[in-house]
Structure formats: structure tokens, C-alpha cells
Design a protein around this motif. Sequence first.
Motif, short mmCIF file in Angstrom:
data_model
loop_
_atom_site.label_atom_id
_atom_site.label_comp_id
_atom_site.label_asym_id
_atom_site.label_seq_id
_atom_site.Cartn_x
_atom_site.Cartn_y
_atom_site.Cartn_z
N GLY A 62 10.55 85.21 -7.17
CA GLY A 62 10.00 85.45 -5.83
C GLY A 62 9.86 84.67 -4.92
N THR A 63 10.66 83.49 -4.74
CA THR A 63 10.84 82.48 -3.66
C THR A 63 12.24 82.56 -3.27
OG1 THR A 63 11.19 80.73 -5.25
CG2 THR A 63 9.00 81.34 -4.60
N VAL A 64 12.52 82.16 -2.09
CA VAL A 64 13.50 81.92 -1.48
C VAL A 64 13.94 80.19 -1.48
CG1 VAL A 64 15.09 82.32 0.70
CG2 VAL A 64 13.48 83.75 -0.01
N GLU A 65 15.09 79.79 -1.83
CA GLU A 65 15.32 78.47 -2.10
C GLU A 65 16.39 78.16 -0.94
OE1 GLU A 65 15.75 75.84 -5.51
OE2 GLU A 65 17.88 76.16 -5.13
N VAL A 66 16.18 77.07 -0.13
CA VAL A 66 17.34 76.88 0.91
C VAL A 66 17.80 75.23 0.79
CG1 VAL A 66 17.74 76.52 3.29
CG2 VAL A 66 15.89 78.46 2.61
N VAL A 67 18.93 75.02 0.41
CA VAL A 67 19.40 73.68 0.51
C VAL A 67 19.84 73.43 1.83
CG1 VAL A 67 20.97 72.30 -0.82
CG2 VAL A 67 19.68 73.86 -1.97
N ILE A 68 19.57 72.19 2.63
CA ILE A 68 20.06 71.70 3.68
C ILE A 68 20.22 70.34 3.58
CG2 ILE A 68 17.76 71.74 4.73
CD1 ILE A 68 20.88 73.25 6.39
N GLY A 69 21.06 69.93 4.58
CA GLY A 69 21.39 68.31 4.40
C GLY A 69 20.72 67.41 5.63
N THR A 70 20.05 68.31 6.43
CA THR A 70 19.32 67.51 7.54
C THR A 70 17.80 67.18 7.16
OG1 THR A 70 20.58 68.79 9.07
CG2 THR A 70 18.49 67.92 9.83
N GLN A 71 17.57 66.17 6.78
CA GLN A 71 16.35 65.78 6.06
C GLN A 71 15.42 65.18 7.22
OE1 GLN A 71 18.70 63.26 3.54
NE2 GLN A 71 17.04 61.49 3.65
N PRO A 72 14.21 65.45 6.89
CA PRO A 72 13.28 64.75 7.78
C PRO A 72 12.73 63.25 7.47
CG PRO A 72 11.81 66.29 5.80
CD PRO A 72 13.61 66.13 5.67
N SER A 73 12.02 62.96 8.53
CA SER A 73 11.36 61.72 8.13
C SER A 73 9.99 61.76 9.03
CB SER A 73 12.05 60.66 9.03
OG SER A 73 12.68 60.63 10.23
N GLY A 74 9.60 62.89 8.91
CA GLY A 74 8.01 63.29 9.45
C GLY A 74 7.92 64.50 10.33
N GLN A 75 9.28 65.06 10.70
CA GLN A 75 9.35 66.00 11.71
C GLN A 75 8.91 67.46 11.16
OE1 GLN A 75 11.73 64.03 10.74
NE2 GLN A 75 13.23 63.56 12.33
N GLY A 76 8.48 67.61 10.03
CA GLY A 76 8.05 68.95 9.66
C GLY A 76 9.07 69.98 9.24
N HIS A 77 10.41 69.56 8.95
CA HIS A 77 11.48 70.49 8.56
C HIS A 77 11.07 71.57 7.46
CE1 HIS A 77 14.66 67.60 10.13
NE2 HIS A 77 13.80 67.87 11.08
N GLU A 78 10.06 71.19 6.63
CA GLU A 78 9.86 72.02 5.28
C GLU A 78 9.20 73.15 5.81
OE1 GLU A 78 8.11 70.02 1.95
OE2 GLU A 78 9.06 68.03 2.79
N THR A 79 8.63 73.08 6.96
CA THR A 79 7.81 74.09 7.54
C THR A 79 8.55 74.94 8.56
OG1 THR A 79 5.71 73.05 7.37
CG2 THR A 79 5.96 74.98 8.96
N SER A 80 9.16 74.28 9.50
CA SER A 80 9.89 74.84 10.67
C SER A 80 11.23 75.53 10.23
CB SER A 80 10.38 73.86 11.79
OG SER A 80 10.96 72.86 11.37
N PHE A 81 12.20 74.87 9.26
CA PHE A 81 13.28 75.38 8.64
C PHE A 81 12.76 76.82 7.82
CE2 PHE A 81 15.84 71.43 8.30
CZ PHE A 81 15.90 71.24 9.55
N ALA A 82 11.72 76.67 7.25
CA ALA A 82 11.29 77.93 6.28
C ALA A 82 10.81 78.93 7.38
CB ALA A 82 10.06 77.56 5.57
N GLN A 83 10.35 78.85 8.66
CA GLN A 83 10.27 79.70 9.71
C GLN A 83 11.22 80.47 10.02
OE1 GLN A 83 7.17 76.83 11.80
NE2 GLN A 83 6.87 78.92 12.82
N VAL A 84 12.50 79.72 10.08
CA VAL A 84 13.72 80.26 10.68
C VAL A 84 14.05 81.32 9.36
CG1 VAL A 84 16.24 80.02 11.18
CG2 VAL A 84 14.31 78.60 12.22
N VAL A 85 14.43 80.95 8.43
CA VAL A 85 14.75 81.67 7.32
C VAL A 85 13.95 82.87 6.94
CG1 VAL A 85 15.46 81.70 4.81
CG2 VAL A 85 16.10 79.70 6.21
N ALA A 86 12.70 82.59 7.27
CA ALA A 86 11.67 83.89 6.84
C ALA A 86 11.80 84.91 7.78
CB ALA A 86 10.26 83.31 6.90
N ASP A 87 12.11 84.48 9.26
CA ASP A 87 12.45 85.43 9.97
C ASP A 87 13.76 86.18 9.82
OD1 ASP A 87 10.01 85.65 11.35
OD2 ASP A 87 10.72 84.54 13.12
#
Length: 815
Positions: A521-546
Motif C-alpha cells: 500500500g505504498t508508492v516507491e519512487v526511485v530518482i537520481g536527484t539526491q538531497p543534501s538537506g533540501q527535503g527531497h523526500e518530502t517535496s518529491f513525495a508531494q508531487v507524486v502524491a498529487d
Amino acid sequence: MSSLLQQTVSTDRENAQEKISYPSMTPEMKLVQEALFRHVGKPIPRKEDGRLITGKGRFSDDFSLPGQTYAAMVRSPYPHARILGIDKSEALESPGVLAVLTGEDILDDGIAPLPHSPVPSTKFDMKLTAPDGGKPFIGPHYLLPNDKARHVGEAVAMVIAETAAQAIDAAEKVAVDYEELPHVTGTAAAAEPGAPAVWDEVPDNVFIETKFGDWEATDAAFAKADHIIRADFHIDRVTAVTIEPRSSLGHFDAETSRYTLYAGSGGAVRQKGELSKVLGIEPKNLRVLSFDVGGNFGARNRAYVEFGLVLWGSRKVGRPVKFTATRSEAFLTDYQGRDLVTKVELALNKDGKFLAMRADNLSNVGMRCVSLSPLSKGSGLITGSYDIPHAALRARAVFTNTMCTQAYRSSGRPEVTYAIERLVEIAARELGFDPLELRRKNLIQPSAMPYTNAVGSIYDSGEYEKNMDRALEISDWNGFEARRVEAKRRGKLLGRGFANYVESSIGSPKERAEIEIKDDGTVEVVIGTQPSGQGHETSFAQVVADMIQVPVEKVWIVLGDTDIVSVGGGSHSGRSMRHAGTVMAIASADLLAEGRRRAAELFETTVESIEFEGGYFKVSGTNEAIDIFALARQTRATAGPLRVGRDNEMHTPVFPNGAAVCEVEVDPETGHVQITAYSTIDDVGRCINPLIVHGQTHGGIAQGVGQAMWELCAIDPTTGQPLAGSLMDYGMPRFDNLPSFNCEIAEVISPTNPLGIKAGGEGGTTPALVTVTNAVIDALKDYGVTQVPMPLTPFTVWTAIQQAGSPDHATIAAE
């Protein structure tokens, strides 16, 4: 299905016309653009913070392997010296020492130089060339040099021992026979005739020289100008001071002939490609793991020699090898930022209209060329936010006996913003114009967008005057005089500074996203743009969730492991959300198209009759429906996982922009500067998460203010010795020397990508250097001070006051 960003972009740079067209939308693509945005635009708290603040982060130095050994570097004490020989004998006899490796061993083993590829590669980057118009010589970057040391701190040998302490002790016993050579560290000095050559292949040190703009038209405009304003500036060098010093752990598995590297970076996929070339192996035989990264800002976007050394060293000793830099090593050998000498001229008519601009930009790349991004990106923005019809730019780069410079937050843009905004202030002061009205008269108007500036950069969108007005409003510009009088009663000088800015976001053009609906019941997103403190795990999830209309907490981002992530451009140039958001949106559309196909088959109907709403696939006109998770489970046996992968290539740049206002109090007795207020307005295009963007803005302001006020990688030109080797020597912004920032976000949607994103990570830094400087100079205007070099330390400001003399008492009395 064609790529959403399969745009036709044609540019005639000679007549400054451009055409941008987009393909028609498929139903899935239209769905992306008409997303509900239940999560996008919301200040959702960062889901990664719980892990990071409770000590559960996975930083490079956190990793250890059974049987690991430790590496220490032998570093050059000279800025320029020939290596005549290295005596390993005493070190090899020391307790616990397993190996002492040198540049000679590098050559014997066929280890190749780091393939930095410093010339920007997208279609719209400013193309830099050697003085003869050809490919530039960049200086081979071997993991250890065999011929010369070219800056203080360069690693010339590596010791591997059982413990870190044993490795450090043995490194002190390695005897290197040096022949000290003449050196040059200054940017302008390196380009002077007769300066010591860093490389024999480039006797005059100038390895890049390119001209941009219409020189003939520019000269003609200057010839008819009523006024010409000239200024020279040096934006000196700084370093990233990441909270996590760089660390790397390398392991060679003799049974599989496969290497593994744990190292924090701005892009694991890129590091894999580069380091596999260094080792002379197939990329499949190297795995790079880069999870949590404690700060980057550009300093970690290119591989370091130690990354290759621990991998090679592991093969040599048959055990894992770990290296972690000390803070002093980081100050000496982290890639550094800025260091531009610029000479600028502005031509105006009698009414204050800008007619033309000339610029001569000289970039200091250090001992080797790692990146030309700062020079290239700055070259495209020399005219800033202003409608300047003609411009001519000479862009050069020089080698020096210093640590390499690299892209550093807002690479190249704060430097040229500093130049144009200081030039406008000087013009206003010398010619009697109001600085704000002079700017307003020359700003690019929204009706001119997309706007091609005088050196060919195409600004996509923006409302510059509106930003300017809003920044003045939120800073209470009109209330300044009352505050100035109050400060004067306390013996302080209040000053205010203003700056407009425009910056660019291009970056590596390729990105890939893979999205899978999991059985749990989860969605897994593999992406090559990795963070160094920018909060990608949240903001990227917002895009896919919408895009696929599921709760954001069900979306999980997977990154940083090159055995899972196959493509990725990394985080740099403000590209992360624009590139990742675009490819994730496209992949989401593909996922929904596949879901429709499966739902149609499941309900024995046509694809056209399947609707998608609220996370459910529904048969139009009936009550038959199935949610996306149930569909994935029910069709897995016959159709496989509900999973898609999508590549995208995007070259078109975007141009975030805004304005900033700073107020400072100066103590004329001590020269101490206190920033009392700082306000910004930043156009980031569509804002995915304002909480995160505000955090990025705050951090960006702190970095820019840090350079303006305290930070400096000072080097003694006589000895070539760096003078900032610890936090005792290098000033930093802190919570107690910065005010609470007053920041607002503007959203002028970019036409270049489906989500309308520009960038939000670098705007805070871009105007900060000049905004603070303008404020300090304004505070000192009654002393006749017209220029103060950065950093604006108490001694620097006090000296400017003393050299200028007494204030104009008549002016003060009149107030």
C-alpha cells in the motif's frame, strides 16, 4: 507517448528573437497539468527530519566494514614544488602500516585522472573556449601527482594503517624531497605577464578566453553615451564549511572484482561514472552509496581524490579503507567557491536610460580546472534584471597555486549581481539619480518576456518591478528615516541596501524516475536527484502524491544507491525540483495510462471509458471502481508489478528572480556592523512546499551574508600559505548575528516545464553579497565612503571610516 518537454526551442542570438513551442497534451499529460494540488503548495513538514535529528541519519562517516583500515594523506607544505623523490621506508616500518602509496604507484597501476569535464554541456550554457577557440587544457587531476605539488595541502602520498592514529603518525614520517618553485595565488596577478606558470602547457596561466555579445554595437553605444560609469571588483573566495567533513569508505571484493564506495556527494550516479573511468573498470563493477549528506552547496558535486584513493587502496591492501578529513583538511582541500575579478562599465544617456555594458570577467580556477560553471553561468547574466540593449563580455579563466574552485551556491550569479547592482548604485550617486528610480526606469517589463538579454540568455518569465515594489513594502522602506534618526541618538549609523537579482537554473539535462505501486500500500519512487538537506523526500513525495492522487505519507523516495538508481543528474544549479518534478510527473502520467489499461481489462471495457479520480479507476457511468493499490495487487500475477520508468532530457533554462533589502547599524567607533533587518521576495515559479522553500531561502541568505560579512579563504601572497585553517580563523554566520528574515515567495509560473517550476534553493544567496554591501556603504555615505571590500569586518569598516575622514557635519545637522 512523446515527452512532455519535447520542445522546439530555436534561438537567433543575433537578432534576439526566440520561439518556444510545446506539443499537444495527451489525456495523461493534461491530467498532470490539471492536478488537484492537494499536497503541492502546502507547507508539509519534512518527513526526513525525524530521522536526522535523532541520530538515525546515514552519513558517510557512520559506515564501517569488517576489517577496515584507515588512510591518512601526506600533504604538500608548499604552494608550488617539484617532487624529486619520496622516501617511504620509515613510515613502512611504523606500527600498523600496511602501505604507503604515491603518484609513481598511480602511474604504475594505470590509474587515470579524474574526468572533470568542466565545460557546461547543455544547449543553452555559455560556451567557453581556449584562447585559440579550441578545447581548453584543464590540467590532469591524478589522485596523487608524480611531478609537482601545485597548492598547499595537495595530497602527494597516502598511508594506510590498521588505525587512524597509526596512519596519521606514519604520514608524518614520509620524507618528501621537494624543490620549491615560484608560485602565484592572486587572480589578477596570475594573468600578468611574467607570472609563474602553474602548468608548462599554459605559460601565461590563461586557459580560457571567450568573447560574448555584440562588440561593435556596444562600442557604438558607448561612443554616443552622455555618461560612462566604471568600476572594478574582486569577489573573493570562500568555502562551503559543510557540517559533515568529507568522508569516504572504499571496499574491493576480490571474489567478484567489484568495488563499493560510501561517500556523500551531490550525485552518486555521476561519481560512479567518473570513478569507474579513474579505475579503468566497467561502471557495473562499481557501486556508490550516498545517503544522507551533511551539506553540499556545490562543494561535493565533483569527485575528490580521496574517493578514488580509498577504492584503489582497498584493492592494494585487500581490505576496506576509510578516510575522513579533519576540519583543517577541509579548509585546505574542499573545493572552494567564487574568486572573480571583474571590470565593468555602464553607458547611460542623460535621462538615466542604460545604453550598453562592458565587462571583463577573470575567474580563478585554482591549480586545476574542476568546473567552469561559475564563469559560464555568470557570463550569461552580466546585465542582471535590466533592459540593456548592448553588451560585450570578455570571459577568462586562470590557473593559480591554490585549491580548485568549483560551483558554489548560485554558482557565478552572486558575483555578477554584485557587479551590476554596485554599478547602478555608483551611477546613481555620481550622476544624481535616485537609486530606486534609476533601477525602475531600466527594469525588464513582463510584456518583454521571454526576453533575450544582450549576451543571448533567454529569461523565461518574471515580474521584476512588482517584486521590487513588494520588497520595499515588506521592508517598510518608507519608515527608514525614523529608524535612522533613532539609531543616530544611540550613536549608530543606520544604512539600507537594495538589490534586484535574476539567476539561472540549467544543470545536467538528463533525469530518470521509476514509480512502483507496492503490495504493502505504498508508492516507491526511485530518482537520481539526491538531497543534501533540501527535503527531497518530502517535496518529491508531494508531487507524486498529487499526480496519482494518493496520500503523501504513502509515497517513499529511494535514492543514493547506484545499484538501484541508474540515471541521475544530481543536485546542482537549482535543478532538483524542476528536473525531478518534471520526470516524476511524466512517469506518473505513464503509470496512470498503464493503470487505465489494466482497469479496462479487469472490467472488460475500453480504456476510453475508464476515469481516474481520487486514487480510483472508475468505469464511466457505473459504480464499478478499484483503487490504485488494489489494482496493482490484483493484476500483478498476470501483468507484473504496476511499475513504470521514464527518462527525460531537458535543456531549457529558467530564471528565478527577486529583490532584497537589508538594513544595518554601524558603530563608527569600532566599525562593527549589525544586520538589523533583512527582507526578500523570491520568484520561484510554482512553489511545491513553501515551508521548505523558506528554509532554503533562509539558508541561502545566511551563506550570502556570511561572505559579505565574515567569510574569506585568505592566502598570504608571499608564501602561498592559506591563513584560514580552522573555525578560529574563518568567520561564519550564526543565529546570534543574523536577524529574523522577512521572506515572501512570488509564483510567476514558468512556461518551460509542466509544473511551472523555476528554482528556490539559490535565490537567497544571489543578491545578499551586494545588498549587505550597499547597506554598509549607505550607512557610511556621510563620511564620503564609496566602496568597502568584502568581508565587511569591523577592521575593514573602521579602516574605511578612518581613511575617509570626518563625516559631513553640515549634512548631519540638517537632518
